[in-house]
Design a protein around this motif. Sequence first.
Motif, PDB file in Angstrom:
ATOM      1  N   TYR A 126       0.940  -1.081  -0.166  1.00  0.00           N
ATOM      2  CA  TYR A 126       0.037   0.194   0.206  1.00  0.00           C
ATOM      3  C   TYR A 126       1.035   1.301  -0.035  1.00  0.00           C
ATOM      4  O   TYR A 126       1.655   1.388   1.048  1.00  0.00           O
ATOM      5  CB  TYR A 126      -0.929   0.110   1.166  1.00  0.00           C
ATOM      6  N   VAL A 127       0.915   2.286  -0.892  1.00  0.00           N
ATOM      7  CA  VAL A 127       1.585   3.303  -1.094  1.00  0.00           C
ATOM      8  C   VAL A 127       0.589   4.568  -0.749  1.00  0.00           C
ATOM      9  O   VAL A 127      -0.735   4.785  -1.556  1.00  0.00           O
ATOM     10  CB  VAL A 127       2.267   3.400  -2.526  1.00  0.00           C
ATOM     11  N   TYR A 128       0.765   5.495  -0.165  1.00  0.00           N
ATOM     12  CA  TYR A 128       0.122   6.636   0.346  1.00  0.00           C
ATOM     13  C   TYR A 128       0.634   8.024  -0.167  1.00  0.00           C
ATOM     14  O   TYR A 128       1.980   8.075   0.094  1.00  0.00           O
ATOM     15  CB  TYR A 128      -0.209   6.678   1.751  1.00  0.00           C
ATOM     16  N   ASP A 129      -0.142   8.913  -0.206  1.00  0.00           N
ATOM     17  CA  ASP A 129       0.357  10.344  -0.234  1.00  0.00           C
ATOM     18  C   ASP A 129       1.027  10.795   1.045  1.00  0.00           C
ATOM     19  O   ASP A 129       0.373  10.726   2.217  1.00  0.00           O
ATOM     20  CB  ASP A 129      -0.543  11.048  -0.748  1.00  0.00           C
ATOM     21  N   ASP A 274       2.270  -4.627   3.105  1.00  0.00           N
ATOM     22  CA  ASP A 274       1.278  -5.301   2.729  1.00  0.00           C
ATOM     23  C   ASP A 274       0.501  -5.725   4.090  1.00  0.00           C
ATOM     24  O   ASP A 274       0.475  -5.259   5.119  1.00  0.00           O
ATOM     25  CB  ASP A 274       1.641  -6.639   2.281  1.00  0.00           C
ATOM     26  N   ASP A 275      -0.955  -6.458   3.689  1.00  0.00           N
ATOM     27  CA  ASP A 275      -1.857  -6.612   5.100  1.00  0.00           C
ATOM     28  C   ASP A 275      -1.665  -8.192   5.538  1.00  0.00           C
ATOM     29  O   ASP A 275      -2.554  -8.408   6.000  1.00  0.00           O
ATOM     30  CB  ASP A 275      -3.211  -6.356   4.541  1.00  0.00           C
ATOM     31  N   SER A 284      -8.201  -1.862   7.499  1.00  0.00           N
ATOM     32  CA  SER A 284      -7.648  -0.569   8.176  1.00  0.00           C
ATOM     33  C   SER A 284      -6.684   0.054   7.273  1.00  0.00           C
ATOM     34  O   SER A 284      -6.684   1.342   7.064  1.00  0.00           O
ATOM     35  CB  SER A 284      -6.784  -1.034   9.194  1.00  0.00           C
ATOM     36  N   LYS A 285      -5.971  -0.683   6.396  1.00  0.00           N
ATOM     37  CA  LYS A 285      -4.987  -0.202   5.335  1.00  0.00           C
ATOM     38  C   LYS A 285      -5.792   0.619   4.359  1.00  0.00           C
ATOM     39  O   LYS A 285      -5.241   1.718   3.895  1.00  0.00           O
ATOM     40  CB  LYS A 285      -4.036  -1.134   4.704  1.00  0.00           C
ATOM     41  N   PRO A 290      -4.999   4.510  -0.040  1.00  0.00           N
ATOM     42  CA  PRO A 290      -3.801   4.491  -0.926  1.00  0.00           C
ATOM     43  C   PRO A 290      -3.898   5.144  -2.173  1.00  0.00           C
ATOM     44  O   PRO A 290      -4.960   5.073  -2.617  1.00  0.00           O
ATOM     45  CB  PRO A 290      -3.545   2.995  -0.930  1.00  0.00           C
ATOM     46  N   ILE A 291      -2.839   5.494  -2.580  1.00  0.00           N
ATOM     47  CA  ILE A 291      -2.939   6.170  -3.994  1.00  0.00           C
ATOM     48  C   ILE A 291      -2.816   5.297  -4.986  1.00  0.00           C
ATOM     49  O   ILE A 291      -3.055   5.288  -6.389  1.00  0.00           O
ATOM     50  CB  ILE A 291      -1.920   7.410  -3.940  1.00  0.00           C
ATOM     51  N   TYR A 292      -1.819   3.940  -4.515  1.00  0.00           N
ATOM     52  CA  TYR A 292      -1.891   2.851  -5.477  1.00  0.00           C
ATOM     53  C   TYR A 292      -1.018   1.796  -4.864  1.00  0.00           C
ATOM     54  O   TYR A 292      -0.734   2.008  -3.735  1.00  0.00           O
ATOM     55  CB  TYR A 292      -1.133   3.152  -6.819  1.00  0.00           C
TER      56      TYR A 292
END
Length: 302
Positions: A126-129, A274-275, A284-285, A290-292
């Motif tokens: 999971y990738v976030y801003d 990862d989850d 939760s994640k 996530p942005i992608y």
Amino acid sequence: MEDKLKKVRIEDYKKLNEYYNLRRPETADSNLLDLFLWENSYPTWYFTDDSGLMWVAKSKKGQYYSTVPCCRESDLQHCFFKTEKYFNEVLKKKLTMYLVDKKAVEILNLPQDDYLIIPDRTYYDYVYDAEKLRTFSGKKFHKKKNNLNAFKREYQGRYKFRLLGRENKQEILDFLEKWKQSKTHSEEHQFIESEAKGIEFILAHDKIFDYKIGGVYIDDKLEAFCIGNYYEQEDMVYLPVEKANANIRGLYQYICSQFLSTAFPNAGKENREDDMGLEGLRKSKLSYNPIYMIEKYTIIQK
């Protein structure tokens, strides 16, 4: 080839890091810190040639497997087939390669007649801003912002964020032990014990690793901590460890935002790994927007 197989050692960190930086696929598995955090759970060896570094690892069930070679994109096919050769000729086994990023699958372009190529959602990253996680601004983060504000109100004057180091080792290990006692399954206990060993190891070698540890104290008691490091090439913070007292509303949101704001104020993205296929963790994640996702695959030689 067999005599070239080497155990992962802290003395080889600099050399390993050079290989890791040949290709940056943005996966949590491309974070060298992760290798040493979990090496006590997943014994890992490697061998090298002029093109790159190739892996041989062993699961808890005694099964051999590999992960993506560390090399330039142009050398990926060469290193893949050299890994396969080692498995076939030395280990006398078919190759299984886990955690293969999508770009690597495309570059390898393996024939379906000879290989199974299976997406594994369990290990998608999971990738976030990062700025969104610093501020929780916007409608999508309304609930997170409410939780954060509730934490600040309820514990006003009683909480403090601090960057931690090896001098806080015992506090961190004591926190993990308490965390373990709150879990009911023996597998979770083993996971936490292994994680604690990895954390103790990187704390002992903090002069070698480049990471930050953040902790939240409430009434002078450690109630949350996280570990992260940064790769400039992809402008990404990697967060292999984050734990907080789940009974304290908003504590996860606070350490998430405060750690990024304090330790990595200019980072653009954060990879929260990862989850593990756990339904609660996945929910939760996803709730952090996530942005992608970074897709990963398993390759199995037929």
